[in-house]
Structures are given as structure tokens and as C-alpha cells.
Scaffold this motif. Structure first.
Motif, PDB file in Angstrom:
ATOM      1  N   SER A 151      -2.948  -6.829   1.350  1.00 11.77           N
ATOM      2  CA  SER A 151      -3.791  -5.195   0.386  1.00 11.77           C
ATOM      3  C   SER A 151      -2.828  -4.512   0.203  1.00 11.77           C
ATOM      4  N   SER A 152      -3.027  -3.937   1.302  1.00 10.18           N
ATOM      5  CA  SER A 152      -2.151  -2.771   1.861  1.00 10.18           C
ATOM      6  C   SER A 152      -1.134  -2.376   0.782  1.00 10.18           C
ATOM      7  N   PHE A 153      -0.382  -3.636   0.847  1.00 11.42           N
ATOM      8  CA  PHE A 153       0.894  -3.772  -0.804  1.00 11.42           C
ATOM      9  C   PHE A 153       0.216  -3.708  -1.825  1.00 11.42           C
ATOM     10  N   ALA A 154      -0.520  -4.188  -1.881  1.00 11.61           N
ATOM     11  CA  ALA A 154      -0.823  -4.141  -3.528  1.00 11.61           C
ATOM     12  C   ALA A 154      -1.324  -2.997  -3.620  1.00 11.61           C
ATOM     13  N   SER A 155      -2.407  -1.770  -3.064  1.00  6.53           N
ATOM     14  CA  SER A 155      -2.586  -1.161  -3.458  1.00  6.53           C
ATOM     15  C   SER A 155      -1.862   0.765  -3.685  1.00  6.53           C
ATOM     16  N   SER A 156      -1.021   0.070  -2.372  1.00  8.73           N
ATOM     17  CA  SER A 156       0.053   1.364  -2.263  1.00  8.73           C
ATOM     18  C   SER A 156       1.375   0.580  -3.238  1.00  8.73           C
ATOM     19  N   HIS A 157       1.022  -0.809  -4.214  1.00  9.17           N
ATOM     20  CA  HIS A 157       2.383  -0.715  -4.796  1.00  9.17           C
ATOM     21  C   HIS A 157       1.868  -1.069  -6.211  1.00  9.17           C
TER      22      HIS A 157
END
Ligand SMILES: *[C@@H]1O[C@H](CO)[C@@H](O)[C@H](O)[C@H]1NC(C)=O
Ligand SMILES: *[C@@H]1O[C@H](CO)[C@@H](O)[C@H](O)[C@H]1NC(C)=O
Ligand SMILES: *[C@@H]1O[C@H](CO)[C@@H](O)[C@H](O)[C@H]1NC(C)=O
Ligand SMILES: *[C@@H]1O[C@H](CO)[C@@H](O)[C@H](O)[C@H]1NC(C)=O
Ligand SMILES: *[C@@H]1O[C@H](CO)[C@@H](O)[C@H](O)[C@H]1NC(C)=O
Ligand SMILES: *[C@@H]1O[C@H](CO)[C@@H](O)[C@H](O)[C@H]1NC(C)=O
Ligand SMILES: *[C@@H]1O[C@H](CO)[C@@H](O)[C@H](O)[C@H]1NC(C)=O
Length: 367
Positions: free
Chosen positions: A74-80
Motif C-alpha cells: 500500500s505505501s508503494f502504491a501511494s508513493s508511486h
């Protein structure tokens, strides 16, 4: 008509069969991950991309997968702005390969006082313009030449992984499967960048980065394989009485080259008393005091991995060693003592001169 279709049908069955033979690794991995609800996103990715997984692992039985948790996805998806599974194929493959350690490691392997440097499967000079030294080859075999991560168990028992700029937490699962082990991490690793880009992204290196950008002094170092770069932080620049960042090219070059060591020195290779030679042929002595590492008297604040080595953020600008290592002679003719500026309006020049004086004098006042 009917019979001429038969060989085609046979071929189809064979074609269907062959990938299944190779997909054992991916299905084994999927089965191993099924036990952990917090790894369900990764399991889904493995199920969607068996070929990528099989290619990465090959027939190896002794790798360690640092499995990103659902939280990491999830944090990858929100930062990328896009999910990991929908990333470009190259980015996906490289990112996954940076999560695979070229050795089977469990919690008990992370004990060393300064952790352990571990090669991954990430290769190619864009992300890995460095090569293994003797100690890495001894631990992981001469073929383990991929980009590294640093893994360290903290005094409280938590394990942290340093990958490029990131420090992430590792949950030791010590899960065995046919490809080796699985451990869990709470972030997806970013791929390593060159020194200049890494410094741009590092907190507390604004003054240095501005100086580098202005002068381009790091250009040659960015493309040099195998380096350790010491990056004085903003406090170091301020302590030198110099909030100004307008150094000219030769000055910045001077400073930069006396802060670069032409070999990647990872934390677990650091020993008290080690003397290192810089690109300026000056020497730097390493000191270890408890948990702290010093290069001369500059204390290491944090670490980052670049495509070509390692950056240590330090709290002082290194003064030049008063006795340069053999093979070099001081070339600067600058007066070692800062002289008052004639033109008070010429601020950058005063600043430059001050910094140069500080560096050239190798002044003990800094030490
Ligand atoms: C697995 O890898 C670890 C780390 O490189 C090594 O110490 C160990 O001997 C390897 N085990 C086997 C069975 O190859
Ligand atoms: C990089 O350094 C290692 C030792 O740390 C050495 O074995 C290797 O040859 C070096 N590679 C290059 C390209 O200089
Ligand atoms: C990582 O673990 C440390 C404990 O060592 C904890 O304080 C910190 O909050 C954790 N970080 C994240 C992002 O969970
Ligand atoms: C460093 O990396 C950035 C981003 O990939 C690139 O634009 C820049 O040209 C690189 N610097 C050198 C000297 O290769
Ligand atoms: C890697 O190092 C070589 C020198 O060995 C250099 O020519 C090349 O530009 C470097 N590549 C990158 C991506 O920095
Ligand atoms: C850079 O600045 C120093 C000190 O101000 C001066 O001696 C030197 O000539 C300058 N070099 C260039 C290339 O402008
Ligand atoms: C450093 O010393 C080497 C020989 O050990 C020499 O080739 C090189 O030119 C010297 N570099 C500087 C900047 O003095």
C-alpha cells in the motif's frame, strides 16, 4: 483435415506442459506465502507473474526472499501513484531482484555488531556499478556480485534493513521453502541511485547538494565504480561558519575529492584504526567508539547505498590530513590562514576563501 490438426494439438499440450515444469518455484513460493495473511498481496503477484519469479530464482535452493508485506504494497502504491504489480516490467523485475538475497539467512545471521552486508540479485551498472570484495565473496561465493543491502539486529532485538536510502523493519519469519528462506519487510525497496541523486534525496545534505549541483563536481564520482563518499551535513557546513553554498568548481572538486575513498567500505568492514586514502591522496583514519563510527573526527550520522557504493553522512567537513599519503604533494598555494576580504560585498568569494582555508589548513580547530 482432422488429422492435420493433431500435431498442433499435441504441440499445444507440450507448450502447456513446459511452463508448468518451470513454474514449480513460483507455485512453491505461493504455497509458502499462503500461510501468512499479511503477505497476500505478494502471493497474488507471484501467482500473476510466475515467469518473473521462476526466472529470478532459477533452480536455486538457498536464497532469502525479503517479502514485502501488504502494508509495504500500500505505501508503494501511494508513493508511486501505481501499484507494484502494475509497474513497468523492468522496474518490477529489478525491484523484486533487490528483495532476493543471494544466500539463505535466518534471524541468527543478523547478529554482528555492525550487521551484515548481503548481496542481492540486483545487477546491471545502472543499479550496481560496484563489485564484491574478498569478504563478500568469502561469505556468499564469488558469483554473488549483485547490489547489496545491510541487515542489522538492533539492541532491542528488532532487525532493520538498509536498502538504497531506506531503512525498513524486518520481521524474522525464518520460513523455509524450496527456494530457501522467507523474511518479511514493511517497505518495498527503492532502487539505488547515483551519489548526487542520493544526496539530493537525503535529509540534511542540502548545502552539500547545492554545492555539488552548482559545480558538477560529483559527475565523475557518480560514474566511478566502487566508492565510499563522505557527505558533510548542513550542520557541518554551518559549523564551518559557512551557510553560503557558492563555491566554484575547483573548490568543490577539491572538497569532494578529499571526501571520496575509492573502495566501497560497508559498515561491517569497518575496523578501528583503518587508514584509508582519498581521491586526493589524503588519508583518513577510521575510529570506532561503541556504536559510533568516525572518519577522522567526523561522526557518521546515517548511511545510504548508491549504485556504485556507499554514502556516510558525517557531521563535520574533513580537514585535510597534515601529512598527505605518499605519492602526492600539496598542490594548493592558498594561504592557510583566512585573510579578510577587501571587498565586503564580495560575499561568495569570502565564503569560498574561508572554506578553502578551513580545508587547506587541515586546521586542527575542526578536529
Ligand atoms: C546458504 O547460504 C548461507 C549464506 O550464504 C550459507 O552460509 C550456507 O552455507 C548456505 N547453505 C547451503 C546448504 O548451501
Ligand atoms: C571493486 O572493489 C573490489 C574490492 O572491494 C574489487 O575486488 C573489484 O575489483 C573492484 N571493482 C572495480 C571495477 O574496480
Ligand atoms: C521499526 O521498528 C522500530 C523498533 O525498532 C519502531 O520504533 C519503528 O516504529 C518501526 N518502524 C516502522 C515503520 O514500523
Ligand atoms: C545521476 O542520475 C540521474 C538520474 O538517473 C541522471 O540524470 C544523472 O545524469 C546521473 N549523473 C551522472 C553523472 O551519471
Ligand atoms: C559504471 O562505471 C563505468 C566505469 O567502469 C562508467 O563508464 C559507467 O558510466 C558507469 N555507469 C553508471 C550507470 O554510472
Ligand atoms: C575558485 O576560487 C578560488 C578562491 O576564491 C580561486 O583561487 C580560483 O582561481 C577559482 N577557480 C576558478 C576556476 O574560478
Ligand atoms: C595520488 O597518488 C597516485 C600514486 O600513488 C598518483 O598517481 C596520483 O596522481 C595522485 N593524485 C593526486 C591528486 O595527487
Amino acid at each position: 483435415m482432422y488429422s492435420s490438426l493433431r500435431p498442433v494439438a499435441v504441440l499445444c499440450c507440450l507448450a502447456g506442459f513446459i511452463p508448468r515444469v518451470f513454474s514449480d518455484t513460483a507455485s512453491d513460493l505461493s504455497a509458502a506465502l499462503a500461510q501468512y495473511p499479511s503477505l497476500s498481496n505478494l502471493r497474488q503477484l507471484v501467482n500473476q507473474q510466475p515467469t518473473v519469479i521462476n526466472t529470478l530464482f532459477g533452480n536455486n535452493k538457498n536464497f532469502t526472499l525479503l517479502a514485502p508485506s501488504n502494508e509495504a504494497f500500500s505505501s508503494f502504491a501511494s508513493s508511486h501513484d501505481r501499484s507494484l504489480p502494475s509497474a513497468e516490467p523492468d522496474l518490477l523485475k529489478n525491484t523484486l531482484s533487490y528483495h532476493i538475497l543471494a544466500g539463505g539467512l535466518t534471524y541468527s545471521n543478523f547478529d554482528g555488531p555492525r550487521g551484515i552486508t548481503v548481496p542481492t540479485l540486483l545487477t546491471g551498472e545502472l543499479y550496481n556499478n560496484r563489485s564484491s570484495g574478498v569478504s563478500l565473496a568469502a561469505n556468499f561465493g564469488p558469483g554473488a556480485n549483485g547490489q547489496v543491502v545491510l541487515i542489522q539486529k538492533q539492541s532491542d532485538g528488532y532487525v532493520q534493513v538498509q536498502a538504497s536510502l531506506l531503512q525498513v523493519n524486518l520481521t524474522a519469519l525464518d520460513k523455509q521453502w524450496s527456494g530457501g528462506y522467507i523474511q518479511m519487510v514493511d517497505h518495498v525497496f527503492d532502487l539505488p541511485k547515483n551519489c548526487t541523486e542520493t544526496m539530493e534525496d537525503t535529509d540534511g545534505l542540502d548545502a552539500l547538494y547545492e554545492a555539488l549541483k552548482e559545480s558538477g563536481a560529483y559527475g565523475p564520482i557518480d560514474t566511478m565504480p566502487n566508492v565510499t563518499c563522505l557527505g558533510p551535513n548542513d550542520d557541518a557546513f554551518n559549523a564551518a561558519g559557512n551557510p553560503q553554498k557558492n563555491f566554484n568548481t575547483s573548490e568543490t572538486n577539491w572538497m569532494v575529492r578529499s571526501h571520496v575513498i575509492p573502495q566501497p567500505l560497508y559498515p561491517d568492514q569497518i575496523q578501528n584504526g583503518l587508514v584509508l586514502q582519498t581521491l586526493r591522496n589524503t588519508s583518513i583514519e577510521v575510529r570506532v567508539e561503541g556504536e559510533h563510527i568516525f572518519f577522522n573526527n567526523a561522526r557518521v550520522q546515517s548511511t545510504a547505498l548508491t549504485n556504485n557504493g556507499v554514502v556516510y553522512v558525517v557531521d563535520k567537513i574533513l580537514a585535510r590530513d597534515p601529512t598527505p599519503a605518499s605519492g602526492s604533494a600539496p598542490t594548493s598555494t592558498t594561504d592557510p590562514s583566512p585573510s579578510p576580504t577587501k571587498n565586503a560585498a564580495d560575499k561568495p568569494s569570502a565564503t569560498k576563501q574561508f572554506l578553502l582555508a578551513v580545508i587547506v589548513a587541515g586546521s586542527f580547530s575542526l578536529l
